[in-house]
Scaffold this motif. Structure first.
Motif, PDB file in Angstrom:
ATOM      1  N   TYR A 179      17.629 -10.571  17.143  1.00  0.00           N
ATOM      2  CA  TYR A 179      18.277 -10.346  18.440  1.00  0.00           C
ATOM      3  C   TYR A 179      19.790 -10.449  18.291  1.00  0.00           C
ATOM      4  O   TYR A 179      20.297 -11.364  17.637  1.00  0.00           O
ATOM      5  CB  TYR A 179      17.812 -11.356  19.493  1.00  0.00           C
ATOM      6  CG  TYR A 179      16.396 -11.161  19.944  1.00  0.00           C
ATOM      7  CD1 TYR A 179      15.978  -9.966  20.515  1.00  0.00           C
ATOM      8  CD2 TYR A 179      15.465 -12.189  19.825  1.00  0.00           C
ATOM      9  CE1 TYR A 179      14.671  -9.787  20.944  1.00  0.00           C
ATOM     10  CE2 TYR A 179      14.154 -12.028  20.253  1.00  0.00           C
ATOM     11  CZ  TYR A 179      13.775 -10.826  20.806  1.00  0.00           C
ATOM     12  OH  TYR A 179      12.488 -10.651  21.224  1.00  0.00           O
TER      13      TYR A 179
ATOM     14  N   ILE B 187      15.236 -13.661  27.321  1.00  0.00           N
ATOM     15  CA  ILE B 187      14.980 -12.406  26.605  1.00  0.00           C
ATOM     16  C   ILE B 187      13.564 -11.912  26.867  1.00  0.00           C
ATOM     17  O   ILE B 187      13.346 -10.739  27.187  1.00  0.00           O
ATOM     18  CB  ILE B 187      15.240 -12.584  25.088  1.00  0.00           C
ATOM     19  CG1 ILE B 187      16.725 -12.802  24.818  1.00  0.00           C
ATOM     20  CG2 ILE B 187      14.725 -11.376  24.317  1.00  0.00           C
ATOM     21  CD1 ILE B 187      17.039 -13.267  23.399  1.00  0.00           C
TER      22      ILE B 187
ATOM     23  N   ASP C 165      21.243  -7.865  22.933  1.00  0.00           N
ATOM     24  CA  ASP C 165      19.977  -8.329  23.481  1.00  0.00           C
ATOM     25  C   ASP C 165      20.134  -9.475  24.467  1.00  0.00           C
ATOM     26  O   ASP C 165      19.283  -9.669  25.339  1.00  0.00           O
ATOM     27  CB  ASP C 165      19.042  -8.773  22.351  1.00  0.00           C
ATOM     28  CG  ASP C 165      18.705  -7.629  21.417  1.00  0.00           C
ATOM     29  OD1 ASP C 165      18.088  -6.655  21.887  1.00  0.00           O
ATOM     30  OD2 ASP C 165      19.073  -7.694  20.231  1.00  0.00           O
ATOM     31  N   ALA C 166      21.203 -10.261  24.321  1.00  0.00           N
ATOM     32  CA  ALA C 166      21.392 -11.428  25.184  1.00  0.00           C
ATOM     33  C   ALA C 166      22.804 -11.968  24.989  1.00  0.00           C
ATOM     34  O   ALA C 166      23.530 -11.533  24.094  1.00  0.00           O
ATOM     35  CB  ALA C 166      20.369 -12.502  24.846  1.00  0.00           C
TER      36      ALA C 166
END
Length: 127
Positions: free
Chosen positions: A9, A121, A56-57
């Motif tokens: 990620y 997530i 992703d985050a």
């Protein structure tokens, strides 16, 4: 938190305290994340967000050198990128639109932060 829970990620770190930014970056990398940043200013965070890398985050310090991180949080919301706030203040300072976002108090419990990030997530991907 087990190693590798964030494997692969891409996670943006936005934190203005150098040592905390380094600690966050190392912990996230140990959990398998590809760390983007860290960004110590809102302007730098916006620059990193504009890069073509998939994100992703994010982990966002609420207050960056006296500036609220909310414009970046709004941009992440628009892009459907999950994030977790960190702050030395009480979570009640968050605007109502961010009350559903997990907030980790400083000093940061890294296990709690990693769990909150993983949950954010997974939840975002389930929608």
């Amino acid at each position: 938190m087990a190693d590798g829970v964030l494997r692969g990620y891409h996670v943006l770190v936005v934190e203005d305290e150098f040592m905390l930014a380094e600690d966050l970056s190392l912990e996230l990398a140990d959990a398998g994340a590809v760390v983007i940043g860290p960004a110590q200013t809102l302007e730098r965070a916006v620059e990193l967000l504009a890069r073509p890398d998939a994100l992703d985050a994010a982990v966002l310090d609420v207050n960056l050198q006296g500036k609220p991180v909310y414009p970046l949080a709004d941009a992440l919301f628009e892009r459907k990128v999950p994030f977790v706030f960190t702050t030395g203040y009480d979570a009640s300072i968050l605007p109502a639109r961010f009350r559903s976002v997990d907030c980790c108090s400083k000093p940061i419990d890294m296990g709690r932060l990693l769990a909150a990030l993983q949950t954010a997530i997974v939840t975002a991907r389930a929608v």
